[in-house]
Design an enzyme around this catalytic site. Sequence first.
Site, PDB file in Angstrom:
ATOM      1  N   LYS A  53       0.846  -1.202   0.000  1.00 34.53           N
ATOM      2  CA  LYS A  53       0.000   0.000   0.000  1.00 34.53           C
ATOM      3  C   LYS A  53       0.874   1.243   0.000  1.00 34.53           C
ATOM      4  O   LYS A  53       0.622   2.203  -0.726  1.00 34.53           O
ATOM      5  CB  LYS A  53      -0.937  -0.014   1.225  1.00 34.53           C
ATOM      6  CG  LYS A  53      -2.037  -1.065   1.110  1.00 34.53           C
ATOM      7  CD  LYS A  53      -2.792  -1.317   2.400  1.00 34.53           C
ATOM      8  CE  LYS A  53      -3.801  -2.456   2.208  1.00 34.53           C
ATOM      9  NZ  LYS A  53      -4.501  -2.871   3.418  1.00 34.53           N
ATOM     10  N   GLN A  97      -4.342  -1.342   9.585  1.00 40.42           N
ATOM     11  CA  GLN A  97      -4.390  -2.699   9.033  1.00 40.42           C
ATOM     12  C   GLN A  97      -5.019  -3.672  10.038  1.00 40.42           C
ATOM     13  O   GLN A  97      -4.658  -3.688  11.212  1.00 40.42           O
ATOM     14  CB  GLN A  97      -2.960  -3.158   8.653  1.00 40.42           C
ATOM     15  CG  GLN A  97      -2.890  -4.486   7.917  1.00 40.42           C
ATOM     16  CD  GLN A  97      -3.544  -4.459   6.535  1.00 40.42           C
ATOM     17  OE1 GLN A  97      -3.661  -3.416   5.901  1.00 40.42           O
ATOM     18  NE2 GLN A  97      -3.969  -5.611   6.072  1.00 40.42           N
ATOM     19  N   ASP A 120     -10.791   3.201   4.050  1.00 41.66           N
ATOM     20  CA  ASP A 120     -11.173   1.786   4.018  1.00 41.66           C
ATOM     21  C   ASP A 120     -12.689   1.619   3.918  1.00 41.66           C
ATOM     22  O   ASP A 120     -13.170   0.535   3.572  1.00 41.66           O
ATOM     23  CB  ASP A 120     -10.742   1.123   5.335  1.00 41.66           C
ATOM     24  CG  ASP A 120      -9.527   0.230   5.196  1.00 41.66           C
ATOM     25  OD1 ASP A 120      -9.318  -0.315   4.098  1.00 41.66           O
ATOM     26  OD2 ASP A 120      -8.803   0.081   6.195  1.00 41.66           O
TER      27      ASP A 120
HETATM   28  N1  GUN Z   1      -7.034  -6.634   6.384  1.00 40.43           N
HETATM   29  C1  GUN Z   1      -7.404  -7.375   5.309  1.00 40.43           C
HETATM   30  N2  GUN Z   1      -7.974  -6.587   4.364  1.00 40.43           N
HETATM   31  C2  GUN Z   1      -7.950  -5.333   4.854  1.00 40.43           C
HETATM   32  C3  GUN Z   1      -8.390  -4.082   4.347  1.00 40.43           C
HETATM   33  O1  GUN Z   1      -8.937  -3.953   3.240  1.00 40.43           O
HETATM   34  N3  GUN Z   1      -8.170  -3.010   5.145  1.00 40.43           N
HETATM   35  C4  GUN Z   1      -7.599  -3.107   6.375  1.00 40.43           C
HETATM   36  N4  GUN Z   1      -7.450  -2.004   7.094  1.00 40.43           N
HETATM   37  N5  GUN Z   1      -7.195  -4.262   6.889  1.00 40.43           N
HETATM   38  C5  GUN Z   1      -7.372  -5.361   6.127  1.00 40.43           C
END
Ligand code: GUN
Length: 283
Positions: A53, A97, A120
Site C-alpha cells: 500500500k 491494518q 477503508d
Molecule cells: N485486512 C485485510 N484486508 C484489509 C483491508 O482492506 N483493510 C484493512 N485495514 N485491513 C485489512
Amino acid sequence: MVNNILDGKKIASSIQSDIEQQVKTLKQSGVVPGLTVIIVGDNPASITYVTNKKRTSERLGMNSALLELPESTTELELVNKIVELNNDPTVHGILVQLPLPRHIDESKIIHAISPEKDVDGFHPINVGKFVIGEESFLPCTPYGIMEMLHFEGIDVAGKHVVVVGRSNIVGKPMGLMMLKNNATVTYVHSKTVDVSSITKQADILIVAVGKAKFITSEFVKDGAIVIDVGMNRDENGKLCGDVDFENVRNIASFITPVPGGVGPMTITMLMKNTLESAKKLST
Ligand code: GUN
C-alpha cells in the site's frame, strides 16, 4: 484454451495511470494526497500488504507514511495516534491494518478514525451511508471487484450473484453493492445447508472465505463468472485462492487468478479513495 482470465493486474495498472495523472493535476493546485497506514505487531502477511500500500501510493505521487507500532501498543496509544492524524491537514487517508492484536478492540479503533479520512470505508457512518445509498467511501475489495467487472463491460443487472462469506470487509458489502447494481443476491456462509446446490445457481460467484481451494468445479455452473478473493498458501506453501483455479477455469466463462486478480484492484481502490478524499478535504 480460450483466455478467460480476468486480469486484475492489468486493469489495476490502467486505473492507476489515470489516478497518477489526477494526482499530478491536484499537486499543481498545491495539494498532495496523503495516506498514513498503521500496522500494530509483526504479522508477516499484514506487513506485506501494508508495504504494498505504501509503495503504490508513493509510485502514484502521494505522500505516504507507514507507522509500524509494536505489538505491545495499548488501545489508548493507538487511539491517540489516530486523533493526531485526524487533526493533521496533510493526511487525507488513514488506514489501520486488520487484524489487530487481541488486546485492542477493533471496533473502538474503527470508530476513532474520522469518517472523512476513513479510506477503508469501515467506519459505521460510511457503512450506514452506503447501505442507504448516500455517497461514502466504499470498502476497497468489493469496490475493486465492481470496477473490474465494469471495466470488462460485464453488467450485473438481473444476474444471480452468490457471495460465499459474510465478513464486514468483503462479503456483506459485496452483496449490497451487487444489489445496488440490480443483481439478485444470495449469501452463503458457514451455517448454510447444501452450499454447492446454491453456488451452482450463480451467474457470478464471489468467494471470500479464506479456505484454500474450497471451491471446485462441483460448486460452479457452466459458464459462470468466478471471482476469488482468497489469499492462502496451499500444501506446498504456494499462494492460492479460495477457488481451485486449474479445476474451475475450464468451466468458468471468466475467472480471477490468485495472485493478480482481486488483490491489485483492492489497492487501486484505496488509492482512488485517498485521491477523492484529498480533493474533498482541500475544497
Ligand atoms: N485486512 C485485510 N484486508 C484489509 C483491508 O482492506 N483493510 C484493512 N485495514 N485491513 C485489512
